[in-house]
Design a protein around this motif. Structure first.
Motif, PDB file in Angstrom:
ATOM      1  N   VAL A  44      -0.912   2.808 -14.154  1.00 26.50           N
ATOM      2  CA  VAL A  44      -1.288   2.388 -12.804  1.00 26.50           C
ATOM      3  C   VAL A  44      -1.039   0.887 -12.621  1.00 26.50           C
ATOM      4  O   VAL A  44      -0.465   0.458 -11.607  1.00 26.50           O
ATOM      5  CB  VAL A  44      -2.751   2.734 -12.512  1.00 26.50           C
ATOM      6  CG1 VAL A  44      -3.229   2.053 -11.242  1.00 26.50           C
ATOM      7  CG2 VAL A  44      -2.930   4.248 -12.396  1.00 26.50           C
ATOM      8  N   ALA A  45      -1.446   0.089 -13.606  1.00 19.92           N
ATOM      9  CA  ALA A  45      -1.233  -1.357 -13.507  1.00 19.92           C
ATOM     10  C   ALA A  45       0.254  -1.675 -13.378  1.00 19.92           C
ATOM     11  O   ALA A  45       0.653  -2.545 -12.585  1.00 19.92           O
ATOM     12  CB  ALA A  45      -1.829  -2.056 -14.722  1.00 19.92           C
ATOM     13  N   ARG A  46       1.069  -0.982 -14.135  1.00 23.39           N
ATOM     14  CA  ARG A  46       2.519  -1.209 -14.051  1.00 23.39           C
ATOM     15  C   ARG A  46       3.053  -0.843 -12.664  1.00 23.39           C
ATOM     16  O   ARG A  46       3.837  -1.598 -12.063  1.00 23.39           O
ATOM     17  CB  ARG A  46       3.221  -0.381 -15.120  1.00 23.39           C
ATOM     18  CG  ARG A  46       4.741  -0.567 -15.128  1.00 23.39           C
ATOM     19  CD  ARG A  46       5.400   0.282 -16.208  1.00 23.39           C
ATOM     20  NE  ARG A  46       5.221   1.715 -15.981  1.00 23.39           N
ATOM     21  CZ  ARG A  46       4.431   2.490 -16.728  1.00 23.39           C
ATOM     22  NH1 ARG A  46       3.736   1.979 -17.735  1.00 23.39           N
ATOM     23  NH2 ARG A  46       4.321   3.783 -16.450  1.00 23.39           N
ATOM     24  N   GLU A  47       2.637   0.294 -12.143  1.00 24.87           N
ATOM     25  CA  GLU A  47       3.134   0.728 -10.838  1.00 24.87           C
ATOM     26  C   GLU A  47       2.673  -0.202  -9.726  1.00 24.87           C
ATOM     27  O   GLU A  47       3.411  -0.461  -8.764  1.00 24.87           O
ATOM     28  CB  GLU A  47       2.674   2.158 -10.553  1.00 24.87           C
ATOM     29  CG  GLU A  47       3.218   3.207 -11.509  1.00 24.87           C
ATOM     30  CD  GLU A  47       4.729   3.349 -11.437  1.00 24.87           C
ATOM     31  OE1 GLU A  47       5.337   2.865 -10.463  1.00 24.87           O
ATOM     32  OE2 GLU A  47       5.310   3.945 -12.368  1.00 24.87           O
ATOM     33  N   ILE A  91       0.838  -1.206   0.000  1.00 28.59           N
ATOM     34  CA  ILE A  91       0.000   0.000   0.000  1.00 28.59           C
ATOM     35  C   ILE A  91       0.870   1.252   0.000  1.00 28.59           C
ATOM     36  O   ILE A  91       0.613   2.208  -0.755  1.00 28.59           O
ATOM     37  CB  ILE A  91      -0.938  -0.005   1.219  1.00 28.59           C
ATOM     38  CG1 ILE A  91      -2.043  -1.047   1.044  1.00 28.59           C
ATOM     39  CG2 ILE A  91      -1.544   1.372   1.452  1.00 28.59           C
ATOM     40  CD1 ILE A  91      -2.885  -1.245   2.279  1.00 28.59           C
ATOM     41  N   ALA A  92       1.894   1.264   0.861  1.00 26.30           N
ATOM     42  CA  ALA A  92       2.755   2.445   0.946  1.00 26.30           C
ATOM     43  C   ALA A  92       3.440   2.719  -0.395  1.00 26.30           C
ATOM     44  O   ALA A  92       3.530   3.868  -0.834  1.00 26.30           O
ATOM     45  CB  ALA A  92       3.793   2.254   2.044  1.00 26.30           C
ATOM     46  N   ALA A  93       3.921   1.660  -1.050  1.00 24.96           N
ATOM     47  CA  ALA A  93       4.599   1.830  -2.333  1.00 24.96           C
ATOM     48  C   ALA A  93       3.620   2.264  -3.415  1.00 24.96           C
ATOM     49  O   ALA A  93       3.933   3.136  -4.247  1.00 24.96           O
ATOM     50  CB  ALA A  93       5.303   0.533  -2.730  1.00 24.96           C
ATOM     51  N   THR A 141      -7.617  15.014 -10.153  1.00 27.39           N
ATOM     52  CA  THR A 141      -6.973  14.596 -11.406  1.00 27.39           C
ATOM     53  C   THR A 141      -5.953  13.491 -11.171  1.00 27.39           C
ATOM     54  O   THR A 141      -5.161  13.184 -12.061  1.00 27.39           O
ATOM     55  CB  THR A 141      -6.267  15.788 -12.074  1.00 27.39           C
ATOM     56  OG1 THR A 141      -5.252  16.301 -11.184  1.00 27.39           O
ATOM     57  CG2 THR A 141      -7.260  16.895 -12.402  1.00 27.39           C
ATOM     58  N   ARG A 142      -5.960  12.883  -9.981  1.00 34.19           N
ATOM     59  CA  ARG A 142      -4.924  11.919  -9.593  1.00 34.19           C
ATOM     60  C   ARG A 142      -5.509  10.524  -9.411  1.00 34.19           C
ATOM     61  O   ARG A 142      -6.578  10.348  -8.810  1.00 34.19           O
ATOM     62  CB  ARG A 142      -4.305  12.331  -8.259  1.00 34.19           C
ATOM     63  CG  ARG A 142      -3.651  13.701  -8.265  1.00 34.19           C
ATOM     64  CD  ARG A 142      -2.217  13.592  -8.707  1.00 34.19           C
ATOM     65  NE  ARG A 142      -1.485  14.818  -8.443  1.00 34.19           N
ATOM     66  CZ  ARG A 142      -0.162  14.925  -8.503  1.00 34.19           C
ATOM     67  NH1 ARG A 142       0.566  13.866  -8.817  1.00 34.19           N
ATOM     68  NH2 ARG A 142       0.431  16.069  -8.269  1.00 34.19           N
ATOM     69  N   ALA A 143      -4.803   9.529  -9.896  1.00 37.92           N
ATOM     70  CA  ALA A 143      -5.139   8.155  -9.547  1.00 37.92           C
ATOM     71  C   ALA A 143      -4.964   7.986  -8.044  1.00 37.92           C
ATOM     72  O   ALA A 143      -3.994   8.474  -7.461  1.00 37.92           O
ATOM     73  CB  ALA A 143      -4.230   7.187 -10.303  1.00 37.92           C
ATOM     74  N   LEU A 169       1.563   6.225  -7.156  1.00 35.59           N
ATOM     75  CA  LEU A 169       0.409   6.865  -7.799  1.00 35.59           C
ATOM     76  C   LEU A 169       0.549   8.385  -7.799  1.00 35.59           C
ATOM     77  O   LEU A 169       0.231   9.057  -8.784  1.00 35.59           O
ATOM     78  CB  LEU A 169      -0.889   6.465  -7.091  1.00 35.59           C
ATOM     79  CG  LEU A 169      -1.344   5.011  -7.220  1.00 35.59           C
ATOM     80  CD1 LEU A 169      -2.642   4.800  -6.458  1.00 35.59           C
ATOM     81  CD2 LEU A 169      -1.503   4.597  -8.678  1.00 35.59           C
ATOM     82  N   TRP A 170       1.013   8.926  -6.688  1.00 34.33           N
ATOM     83  CA  TRP A 170       1.131  10.381  -6.598  1.00 34.33           C
ATOM     84  C   TRP A 170       2.183  10.911  -7.572  1.00 34.33           C
ATOM     85  O   TRP A 170       2.098  12.062  -8.021  1.00 34.33           O
ATOM     86  CB  TRP A 170       1.473  10.791  -5.170  1.00 34.33           C
ATOM     87  CG  TRP A 170       1.326  12.267  -4.931  1.00 34.33           C
ATOM     88  CD1 TRP A 170       2.318  13.179  -4.763  1.00 34.33           C
ATOM     89  CD2 TRP A 170       0.099  13.002  -4.849  1.00 34.33           C
ATOM     90  NE1 TRP A 170       1.797  14.434  -4.573  1.00 34.33           N
ATOM     91  CE2 TRP A 170       0.429  14.353  -4.620  1.00 34.33           C
ATOM     92  CE3 TRP A 170      -1.248  12.646  -4.948  1.00 34.33           C
ATOM     93  CZ2 TRP A 170      -0.530  15.353  -4.491  1.00 34.33           C
ATOM     94  CZ3 TRP A 170      -2.205  13.634  -4.812  1.00 34.33           C
ATOM     95  CH2 TRP A 170      -1.847  14.970  -4.585  1.00 34.33           C
ATOM     96  N   ALA A 171       3.169  10.084  -7.929  1.00 27.80           N
ATOM     97  CA  ALA A 171       4.222  10.516  -8.841  1.00 27.80           C
ATOM     98  C   ALA A 171       3.794  10.480 -10.306  1.00 27.80           C
ATOM     99  O   ALA A 171       4.492  11.021 -11.170  1.00 27.80           O
ATOM    100  CB  ALA A 171       5.458   9.640  -8.656  1.00 27.80           C
ATOM    101  N   LEU A 172       2.655   9.836 -10.602  1.00 28.15           N
ATOM    102  CA  LEU A 172       2.174   9.796 -11.974  1.00 28.15           C
ATOM    103  C   LEU A 172       1.702  11.176 -12.418  1.00 28.15           C
ATOM    104  O   LEU A 172       1.288  12.007 -11.605  1.00 28.15           O
ATOM    105  CB  LEU A 172       1.011   8.812 -12.110  1.00 28.15           C
ATOM    106  CG  LEU A 172       1.331   7.320 -11.961  1.00 28.15           C
ATOM    107  CD1 LEU A 172       0.041   6.506 -12.059  1.00 28.15           C
ATOM    108  CD2 LEU A 172       2.327   6.862 -13.016  1.00 28.15           C
ATOM    109  N   ASP A 173       1.729  11.396 -13.730  1.00 29.91           N
ATOM    110  CA  ASP A 173       1.196  12.651 -14.271  1.00 29.91           C
ATOM    111  C   ASP A 173      -0.294  12.746 -13.995  1.00 29.91           C
ATOM    112  O   ASP A 173      -0.997  11.729 -13.876  1.00 29.91           O
ATOM    113  CB  ASP A 173       1.434  12.711 -15.786  1.00 29.91           C
ATOM    114  CG  ASP A 173       2.910  12.840 -16.123  1.00 29.91           C
ATOM    115  OD1 ASP A 173       3.663  13.314 -15.250  1.00 29.91           O
ATOM    116  OD2 ASP A 173       3.296  12.444 -17.232  1.00 29.91           O
ATOM    117  N   ASP A 174      -0.776  13.976 -13.931  1.00 26.25           N
ATOM    118  CA  ASP A 174      -2.211  14.191 -13.745  1.00 26.25           C
ATOM    119  C   ASP A 174      -2.988  13.668 -14.947  1.00 26.25           C
ATOM    120  O   ASP A 174      -2.482  13.628 -16.071  1.00 26.25           O
ATOM    121  CB  ASP A 174      -2.516  15.675 -13.574  1.00 26.25           C
ATOM    122  CG  ASP A 174      -2.007  16.212 -12.256  1.00 26.25           C
ATOM    123  OD1 ASP A 174      -1.515  15.408 -11.459  1.00 26.25           O
ATOM    124  OD2 ASP A 174      -2.120  17.424 -12.036  1.00 26.25           O
TER     125      ASP A 174
END
Length: 588
Positions: A551-554, A503-505, A527-529, A510-515
């Motif tokens: 998201v699936a990759r992360e 969960i932490a990872a 605008t965030r996953a 997710l927060w590091a992904l582009d909007d």
């Protein structure tokens, strides 16, 4: 850097920076006492500039208000959660924190669990420091004259916790556990804030299709009423028989010669009587109506979102629980109502056979880890020649984890012991420890509770010359029962630790992904996953559709990261089943 938060009298908040060292004291020159109404802006500035580790008595008492003001924090240290771990861990047994007499930190309960009847917290926290909602037991002002030794002083508690970790027998593991617990608390508050997307109209259609139109208050739905009539006819019972009254129903079944000793599904299915089919259907639909019916929909779904209060480590093994809405038991029948917002998707990730893989890693059992290398661990066990079928592998492994010794489980366990001696030996040693009244500990340091007074009484009752004839039987039975608990504790608890690290990872990635495209989620997730649901080994993420693949990759990479954090380079895989769907029901 830590920033400690505490409430002061007069609607003020104290922010006390500290470098976080075990002997470091907060810097008085950098301490800020601010008005509650302006505290959000100060927190936001510090978060943007320094990304400190926010340290407080209870995440549930502080973070929901920040989220309501649109502020997301990267890191926190939850003193309540950490205190509970360090107080009872075998790794800290000789430390001052573990040996101190009980105090206020021991009595502090999670906000989410203090009053299950309370209205969900999302509607309680309208701003960061609404002092009308400060829970009982919040910290007294740090630095107040002559504070009692057990006051909830976050600075003193942080120092005590850091000293306990430093003086423990496994400081690295404990630091990871405490960081994961606190990250889990942040994620739990964020999931409540964002809410699980829920279509009330779809839910209503599901109920109407299964039960008939919504009934008037105090009446059964039409479908249940018709089944109740069929049950009475099958039993030749009067119209007054209430199938919701188990004693009355069992008496009517006995009078009709049904031969049922209980209303358990397994027992009913073995009977040959006309009442069985309508009764089983009644039980299933009644459960839907009472657990997730119209009343549930009215109470728990607001503005297109279902929000529950997750209780981090609410179960003794470290698993989460929840208060309100039965979030961890959402039946498949209503999952179709969980629908992504327009232009968004639900990414559902499920960890496959998590507990056996964790067991292999804990025990360092390379043959067992290798059996799961191609994805299906149970099929891999069959390939070793240990058992003849995948079903036998699954039943045998569940027997090893939960103490099953009869039937198929009892037959295949000896074969599993020969093939995977290290893994089987670990759980059997844990069982023996429990049978002797001992304490076992998870991989990162959460220890089991002692068995308790009833267990002690059962054991001592079998020792004296005047012991009752059945005292020895009771002692053996209670010992074996506690052994089954400790056998599973070490594995389930370590699996919960893996899930916390996952969960932490995921949360960080997710927060590091582009909007993405703007959706209906509240700030700061518009605008965030973001995570919206968690149950044991499954995560649900609500994401803009264009981010689904990312998201699936992360999520997959986060699972591998969690494995490395716990078990280093031990060659165990944690594969996931990942699906991007419009409706939660379509993921299964």
């Amino acid at each position: 850097m830590h920033v400690l938060l505490a409430r002061l009298p007069g609607s003020r908040v104290r922010l006390r920076p500290s470098d976080g060292g075990p002997t470091a004291a907060p810097d008085p020159a950098a301490t800020q006492d601010v008005e509650a109404v302006g505290a959000t802006a100060v927190v936001r500035r510090l978060e943007d500039a320094r990304h400190p580790r926010w340290t407080w008595d209870d995440t549930d008492a502080w973070y929901p208000g920040l989220l309501a003001d649109g502020v997301r924090l990267d890191r926190a240290h939850d003193l309540r959660l950490a205190h509970r771990v360090l107080r009872t861990s075998a790794f800290t047994r000789a430390t001052e924190l573990a040996t101190a007499p009980p105090g206020s930190w021991d009595a502090l309960e999670p906000v989410a669990a203090r009053d299950p009847r309370a209205e969900p917290r999302g509607r309680q926290h309208e701003s960061l420091f609404d002092l009308d909602d400060v829970p009982a037991g919040s910290p007294s002002p740090p630095g107040s004259p002559d504070p009692a030794p057990d006051d909830l002083d976050p600075a003193a508690e942080l120092a005590a916790q850091q000293a306990a970790v430093a003086g423990s027998t496994a400081p690295g593991r404990l630091r990871l556990l405490l960081a994961a617990e606190s990250a889990g608390a942040l994620a739990a508050a964020e999931m409540h804030h964002a809410g699980l997307p829920w279509r009330a109209d779809v839910h209503d259609a599901i109920l109407t299709d299964a039960l008939g139109p919504r009934p008037a208050e105090g009446r059964r739905p039409d479908r249940l009423e018709a089944l109740a009539d069929r049950i009475r006819v099958a039993l030749d019972a009067p119209a007054s028989l209430n199938p919701d009254s188990h004693p009355d129903l069992l008496r009517a079944m006995e009078y009709a010669g049904v031969g049922a000793r209980s209303l358990r599904k397994g027992e009913l299915e073995r009977l040959d009587h006309p009442v069985v089919a309508p009764l089983l259907e009644y039980k299933s639909l009644h459960r839907l109506w009472t657990a997730n019916g119209w009343h549930w929909l009215d109470q728990w779904v607001r503005d297109g979102r279902f929000r529950t209060d997750y209780v981090v480590s609410g179960v003794v093994t470290g698993r989460w629980s929840s208060t309100g809405g039965g979030a961890l038991q959402l039946p498949k029948g209503v999952r179709d109502a969980v629908r992504a917002d327009p232009g968004w998707t639900l990414v559902v990730a499920d960890a496959a056979q998590l507990e056996p893989r964790v067991l292999a890693a804990m025990a360092g059992d390379e043959p067992m880890a290798a059996a799961g290398r191609d994805g299906d661990l149970y099929a891999g066990i069959v390939a070793t020649g240990a058992v003849a079928s995948r079903e036998h592998a699954k039943v045998g492994m569940l027997g090893a984890l939960y103490g099953g010794t009869t039937g198929v489980s009892g037959q295949v366990l000896p074969r599993l012991r020969r093939t995977f001696p290290r893994a089987m030996g670990l759980v059997e040693d844990a069982a023996v420890t429990g049978e002797r009244g001992g304490v076992v500990t998870t991989w990162l340091g959460r220890s089991s509770p002692p068995p308790g007074q009833a267990w002690d009484a059962a054991q001592s009752g079998a020792l004296g010359d005047g012991a009752a004839p059945d005292a020895a039987t009771l002692a053996r039975s209670s010992a074996r029962a506690w052994g089954r608990f400790t056998r599973n504790f070490v594995v389930q608890g370590t699996a919960a630790e893996w899930a916390l690290c996952w969960i932490a990872a995921v949360r960080r990635r997710l927060w590091a992904l582009d909007d993405g495209a703007a959706g209906r989620a509240p700030e700061p997730f518009t605008t965030r996953a973001h995570l919206v649901f968690f149950v044991h080994d499954e995560l649900v993420i609500h994401a803009p559709a264009e981010l689904a693949d990312a998201v699936a990759r992360e999520v997959r990479e986060a699972a591998a990261e969690a494995g490395r954090l716990l078990f280093g380079d031990f060659p165990v895989d944690f594969p996931l089943t990942v699906a991007a769907v419009d409706a939660y029901a379509d993921a299964k």
